[in-house]
Design an enzyme around this catalytic site. Sequence first.
Site, PDB file in Angstrom:
ATOM      1  N   HIS A   8       5.701  -0.593  12.059  1.00  0.00           N
ATOM      2  CA  HIS A   8       6.026  -1.609  11.069  1.00  0.00           C
ATOM      3  C   HIS A   8       6.307  -2.921  11.795  1.00  0.00           C
ATOM      4  CE1 HIS A   8       7.290   1.634   7.973  1.00  0.00           C
ATOM      5  NE2 HIS A   8       6.056   1.226   7.758  1.00  0.00           N
ATOM      6  N   GLY A  55      -2.039  -1.351   7.979  1.00  0.00           N
ATOM      7  CA  GLY A  55      -1.377  -0.324   7.173  1.00  0.00           C
ATOM      8  C   GLY A  55      -1.410  -0.582   5.672  1.00  0.00           C
ATOM      9  N   ASP A  60      -3.007   3.327   7.138  1.00  0.00           N
ATOM     10  CA  ASP A  60      -2.222   4.569   7.133  1.00  0.00           C
ATOM     11  C   ASP A  60      -3.041   5.700   6.514  1.00  0.00           C
ATOM     12  OD1 ASP A  60      -0.059   3.137   8.161  1.00  0.00           O
ATOM     13  OD2 ASP A  60       0.845   2.834   6.195  1.00  0.00           O
ATOM     14  N   ASP A  80      10.332   1.201  10.382  1.00  0.00           N
ATOM     15  CA  ASP A  80      11.506   0.370  10.163  1.00  0.00           C
ATOM     16  C   ASP A  80      12.221   0.924   8.931  1.00  0.00           C
ATOM     17  OD1 ASP A  80      13.437  -1.512   9.667  1.00  0.00           O
ATOM     18  OD2 ASP A  80      12.044  -3.186   9.389  1.00  0.00           O
ATOM     19  N   HIS A  87       3.886  -0.411   0.954  1.00  0.00           N
ATOM     20  CA  HIS A  87       2.979   0.746   0.955  1.00  0.00           C
ATOM     21  C   HIS A  87       3.727   2.037   1.330  1.00  0.00           C
ATOM     22  CE1 HIS A  87       3.104  -0.717   5.043  1.00  0.00           C
ATOM     23  NE2 HIS A  87       2.549   0.380   5.480  1.00  0.00           N
ATOM     24  N   ASP A  90       2.126   5.457   0.971  1.00  0.00           N
ATOM     25  CA  ASP A  90       1.155   5.789   2.023  1.00  0.00           C
ATOM     26  C   ASP A  90       1.858   6.308   3.267  1.00  0.00           C
ATOM     27  OD1 ASP A  90      -0.817   4.825   0.310  1.00  0.00           O
ATOM     28  OD2 ASP A  90      -0.823   2.833   1.236  1.00  0.00           O
ATOM     29  N   ARG A  96       3.906  13.408   5.518  1.00  0.00           N
ATOM     30  CA  ARG A  96       3.685  14.717   4.906  1.00  0.00           C
ATOM     31  C   ARG A  96       2.477  15.415   5.531  1.00  0.00           C
ATOM     32  NH1 ARG A  96       0.212  16.275   1.310  1.00  0.00           N
ATOM     33  NH2 ARG A  96       0.558  18.145   0.097  1.00  0.00           N
TER      34      ARG A  96
END
Length: 142
Positions: A8, A55, A60, A80, A87, A90, A96
């Site tokens: 980030h 991203g 991402d 961060d 997003h 995402d 996950r």
Amino acid sequence: MNIALIAHDKKKNDLIQFALAYKGILGKHKLYATGTTGLKVTEATGLEIHRFQSGPLGGDQEIGACIANNAMDMVIFFRDPLTAQPHEPDVSALIRLCDVYAVPLATNMGTAEILIHGLERGDLKWRAIVNDKEIDDDYGKE
């Protein structure tokens, strides 16, 4: 091994410092990154990095697709946690997917250092064995 580098905005300098410190190890592997992060790390280190979109523009998700297709072996993602991300769904999906596909994931400097030292020792060879990839016998040796 295929390694994704993501950071980030407020963590990009931390990732650059990390990449500089571990350039010798990272340089032995195929590196991928989201757009701006990849550009900044390449400029600072000279490492060759395949860059996906930024991203928020889908980078991402592109890395997530690599994970789902067994084409990513490790993700170093300096998040961060104190700044809202537009997003965020995402980001959550990427994390996950790492869990679903057993891809080692570092979201901070401490965990990233543990993973990078394990990578250097050869502790992550199991990724190649489990995923039926060619194993380099010199993997992790200097």
